[in-house]
Design a protein around this motif. Sequence first.
Motif, PDB file in Angstrom:
ATOM      1  N   GLU A 209      11.674  25.010   2.570  1.00 33.06           N
ATOM      2  CA  GLU A 209      12.159  24.681   1.241  1.00 33.06           C
ATOM      3  C   GLU A 209      13.665  24.915   1.218  1.00 33.06           C
ATOM      4  N   CYS A 210      14.341  24.189   0.315  1.00 33.11           N
ATOM      5  CA  CYS A 210      15.754  24.483   0.076  1.00 33.11           C
ATOM      6  C   CYS A 210      15.813  25.556  -1.016  1.00 33.11           C
ATOM      7  N   TYR A 211      17.023  25.930  -1.428  1.00 37.83           N
ATOM      8  CA  TYR A 211      17.152  27.007  -2.417  1.00 37.83           C
ATOM      9  C   TYR A 211      16.503  26.656  -3.760  1.00 37.83           C
TER      10      TYR A 211
ATOM     11  N   PRO B   9      14.838  12.076  -4.789  1.00 34.68           N
ATOM     12  CA  PRO B   9      15.871  12.998  -4.299  1.00 34.68           C
ATOM     13  C   PRO B   9      15.788  14.343  -5.026  1.00 34.68           C
ATOM     14  N   CYS B  10      16.133  15.407  -4.318  1.00 32.25           N
ATOM     15  CA  CYS B  10      15.979  16.772  -4.832  1.00 32.25           C
ATOM     16  C   CYS B  10      17.224  17.201  -5.605  1.00 32.25           C
ATOM     17  N   ASP B  11      17.076  18.187  -6.459  1.00 31.95           N
ATOM     18  CA  ASP B  11      18.215  18.722  -7.223  1.00 31.95           C
ATOM     19  C   ASP B  11      19.322  19.263  -6.318  1.00 31.95           C
ATOM     20  N   CYS B  12      18.974  19.565  -5.072  1.00 36.98           N
ATOM     21  CA  CYS B  12      19.975  20.103  -4.151  1.00 36.98           C
ATOM     22  C   CYS B  12      20.879  19.015  -3.593  1.00 36.98           C
ATOM     23  N   GLY B  13      20.512  17.740  -3.829  1.00 38.23           N
ATOM     24  CA  GLY B  13      21.339  16.638  -3.336  1.00 38.23           C
ATOM     25  C   GLY B  13      20.794  15.985  -2.080  1.00 38.23           C
TER      26      GLY B  13
ATOM     27  N   ILE C 179       9.139  21.230   0.351  1.00 37.84           N
ATOM     28  CA  ILE C 179       9.708  21.400   1.687  1.00 37.84           C
ATOM     29  C   ILE C 179      10.310  20.071   2.130  1.00 37.84           C
ATOM     30  N   HIS C 180      11.595  20.057   2.474  1.00 37.17           N
ATOM     31  CA  HIS C 180      12.225  18.803   2.919  1.00 37.17           C
ATOM     32  C   HIS C 180      11.743  18.429   4.322  1.00 37.17           C
ATOM     33  N   VAL C 181      11.147  17.241   4.445  1.00 37.02           N
ATOM     34  CA  VAL C 181      10.765  16.752   5.785  1.00 37.02           C
ATOM     35  C   VAL C 181      11.815  15.712   6.194  1.00 37.02           C
TER      36      VAL C 181
HETATM   37 ZN   LIG Z   1      16.277  20.327  -1.983  1.00 39.62          ZN
END
Ligand SMILES: [Zn+2]
Length: 433
Positions: free
Chosen positions: A248-250, A310-314, A255-257
């Motif tokens: 996972e990112c923060y 897309p995730c909030d982390c970019g 989980i980013h694959v």
């Molecule tokens: Zn993320």
Amino acid sequence: MRCWDPRIEEMPVADLRKLQFKLLKTLVYRVYSFSSFYHKRMKEAGFHPDDINSLEDITRLPFMHKKDLRDTYPDGLIMSEQEELVRYHVSSGTTGKPTVVGYTKNDIYNWTESLARALTSAGIGRGDVMQVSYGYGLFTGGLGLHYGAERIGATVLPTSVGNTERQIELMQDLGTTAIACTPSYFLHIMEVAEKMGVSIKNDTLLRAGVFGAEPWSLETRKRIEDATGIKAYDIYGTSEISGPLFTECYVQKGIHVWGDMFLTEVIDPKTGEAVEDGERGELVFTTLHKYALPLIRYRIGDLSIMDSEPCDCGRTHPRIMKILGRTDDMLIIRGINVFPSQVESVLMNIPEVGDHWEILVDRKGPLDMMTVRVELTERGFSDKIGDLMKLKKKVSKELKGVLNIAAEVDLVEPGTIPRSMGKAKRVTDNRKV
Ligand SMILES: [Zn+2]
């Protein structure tokens, strides 16, 4: 550092898909031309590499299963000459013949790169002391995390599993800030630390944990985070596709694959058809870069949910949600599907229940009987029979609410259930014996 490789991790989705298509085409031509296994398999399916004209055409290819790796043991699927291989990992083979994975130098590089991106996304990097408490050896966990953490410039403390008191002393003496191990082993570390009079929250610098190699619930995450003050991140991967690869990112929402390395599908395990984003299904991976042991549409057996937004982390790469369990971990009790992870979710929400539990399944006459043995916390363990009866009723009721099936609940004293150093054994199914 925010991103290990921003050019790839934040790539526009359309570009990522173009790249995947190019890599898939190259892969399919390569295995068709140079692997007798794939050539035969594709011919039988009436498939030719020219049939790949879009990414969606991957569904025209047949699935692969663990059986394919076992049937070709030890190296029937390995496409590199032995002198090109720099390492082997071998699965434990507890549920059948072991599987062997060979790696070229470049395969190890990419595996490590995948983890470098992942650990960076979880906020780990240069200046961190990372204690790798996964087993080192034929199992991929220890060495995988070891090289990943070194690549990002963290200081690795390769403790491997076991000798828990010493692990806690070293954690204090060398200022461990991040740890990687199975969630059940970390629960054991927490318990031993408490016995030693060490508060992980106040007496160590630990701030992050990367936990995986067995399914664990959001409720367990909450317990770990509340008790220790650390952030607990999920990590995923299996030996067949290299080892631990993704975390996972923060943001902690899946989980980013990495799409440039793997093509991930989620299918209905019964029909093999794709399920929609947000729906539960079985994970299927196609390796886009692996050289020595490429896999096409490999059914990994783990159940999850995909989110391609897309995730909030970019980061633009798809995410998979917490692994619910393996299709072969699923118990069928009186015709009803039960996942051990569902039992965990219920138990970890009840404050009087400790961190350790197990499921025993038996058959009495024609009836399946499921017993959930639950260890209580010191606080939850009462001498008053009335209190225990009340608690037992509460646990039964909440289990039934989620599982739709009645389970016998057996409350036991703290310290009764055996602790695990690696993957926890939660289920004993005596029906099979
Ligand atoms: Zn993320």
